[in-house]
Every structure is written in C-alpha cells, then in structure tokens.
Design an enzyme around this catalytic site. Structure first.
Site, PDB file in Angstrom:
ATOM      1  N   VAL A  79       7.307  -9.763  48.294  1.00  0.00           N
ATOM      2  CA  VAL A  79       7.872  -9.173  47.075  1.00  0.00           C
ATOM      3  C   VAL A  79       7.307  -7.763  46.906  1.00  0.00           C
ATOM      4  CG1 VAL A  79       8.211 -11.409  45.946  1.00  0.00           C
ATOM      5  CG2 VAL A  79       6.080 -10.154  45.566  1.00  0.00           C
ATOM      6  N   LEU A 133       6.787  -3.880  50.190  1.00  0.00           N
ATOM      7  CA  LEU A 133       6.493  -5.297  49.975  1.00  0.00           C
ATOM      8  C   LEU A 133       5.029  -5.607  50.226  1.00  0.00           C
ATOM      9  CD1 LEU A 133       9.553  -6.849  51.845  1.00  0.00           C
ATOM     10  CD2 LEU A 133       9.391  -6.174  49.436  1.00  0.00           C
ATOM     11  N   ASP A 134       4.545  -6.648  49.549  1.00  0.00           N
ATOM     12  CA  ASP A 134       3.190  -7.121  49.810  1.00  0.00           C
ATOM     13  C   ASP A 134       3.243  -8.302  50.781  1.00  0.00           C
ATOM     14  OD1 ASP A 134       3.988  -9.335  48.309  1.00  0.00           O
ATOM     15  OD2 ASP A 134       2.813  -8.790  46.552  1.00  0.00           O
ATOM     16  N   GLN A 135       2.115  -8.958  50.989  1.00  0.00           N
ATOM     17  CA  GLN A 135       2.052 -10.054  51.962  1.00  0.00           C
ATOM     18  C   GLN A 135       2.861 -11.275  51.534  1.00  0.00           C
ATOM     19  OE1 GLN A 135      -0.466  -8.992  50.056  1.00  0.00           O
ATOM     20  NE2 GLN A 135      -1.869 -10.627  49.491  1.00  0.00           N
TER      21      GLN A 135
END
Length: 188
Positions: free
Chosen positions: A68, A63-65
C-alpha cells in the site's frame, strides 16, 4: 535488585532507579476551528466551498512492504495538490523560492481512512479554510477514483517566510491574488 548468575560469567547485579516514573501522556490537541479569510474579510465569514482538484495515479515506488502507499507519501500528494492550486491562482512556489522567500508547511495533520495500492487513480482536492497575515490554512481530501471513496483527510498550515526564514506577512501582491480568486469564486 535483580541478581544474574551463571557458569560462564561472574555474578553481577542490576539495579533499577527507584525515582523512575512512567512518562506522562498528554492529550492530543483537537482539530482547530477557524474563521475563514479573516485578513481578507471576504465572503462574510463563509468558507471557500470550491476545491481545486488534481488527478494522480499511484506509482510502484510509492508502496511500502505491505503493498500500500507509504504513509509519508500522502504528505507529498497533499503538497503537490497545494502547489498546483497555488499555481492555478498565479502563485508559483518555485519563483517564490528563487526570490529568497519561502512557503513552508509548519503543521500537517493527516487522518488515514483507507489505503491506496499500485495503479490506483485518485484525486487530491485542496481548498483554503482560513488565512491570516502570515499563514494560509488548507484542507485536503484524497479520494479514490472512480467511486470517490475517501482515502485521506488532511489540514495544513503554510507559513510565509522571508529570506532569513522568519515568518512574515504575506506580501500584498500575493494577497491580492487570493482576493481575486475568492471574488471570482463568489460569482461562479
């Protein structure tokens, strides 16, 4: 010319070049249309309609920040699906690499349609859209389970490389595995 003045520093001038031009924007290439299996000459020019499917689950570290799946991770999903597909027809990418040759993705185009989040289950679908003497063209779809929502569509071009990392014809022993798979698919 712009003149900057102030009490803390002496006056100075900033000059912008007069020959500066705005960069030219080139149009994006449109998606390529391929004739399927041209070097194999199978199926009368029809596309391979069967997809190889690999079911996966999103892991937290992907996941990113924003919570997602990071866009770059989708390339890993596509490559994993492609490797699983190749292995299912008897082509092991690790063995190819140990022999000094390689299968390298030379082009990957991805169309992001919806995000995946932590814990989501999804399926990567892979099929061959076309082949040539030295390249294999793959179509990928990623669908979220259980509702089969389309998350991503991608096209990949894979090049067969020799031990000097130059594109070469796909070896006949490998080509025969594609032929066998496609003929087997025709009878199903």
């Amino acid at each position: 010319m712009i003149r900057v003045t102030g009490t803390a520093a002496p006056a100075m001038s900033v000059v912008f070049p007069t020959s500066w031009r705005q960069p030219v924007m080139l149009p994006l290439r449109s998606a390529k249309t391929f004739k399927p299996h041209t070097f194999l000459d199978l199926k009368g020019g029809k596309e391979m309609s069967e997809f190889h499917e690999v079911e996966l689950k999103v892991r937290d570290y992907e996941l990113d920040q924003f919570g997602v799946v990071n866009n770059a991770v989708y390339a890993n999903y596509c490559q994993h699906g492609m490797h699983e597909f190749l292995e299912s027809i008897g082509i092991n990418c690790d063995e190819v690499a140990r022999s000094g040759e390689a299968l390298a993705i030379s082009e990957l185009t991805m169309n992001f349609l919806a995000p995946l989040r932590s814990g989501d289950k999804f399926v990567v679908k892979v099929n061959i859209s076309r082949t040539s003497a030295a390249r294999i063209y793959f179509d990928h779809s990623i669908l979220k389970l259980p509702n089969q929502e389309v998350i991503l569509e991608a096209k990949a071009t894979v090049v067969w490389l020799d031990n000097k990392h130059r594109p070469v014809r796909i070896p006949s022993s490998i080509r025969s595995k594609f032929v066998h798979f496609l003929r087997q698919n025709d009878t199903v």
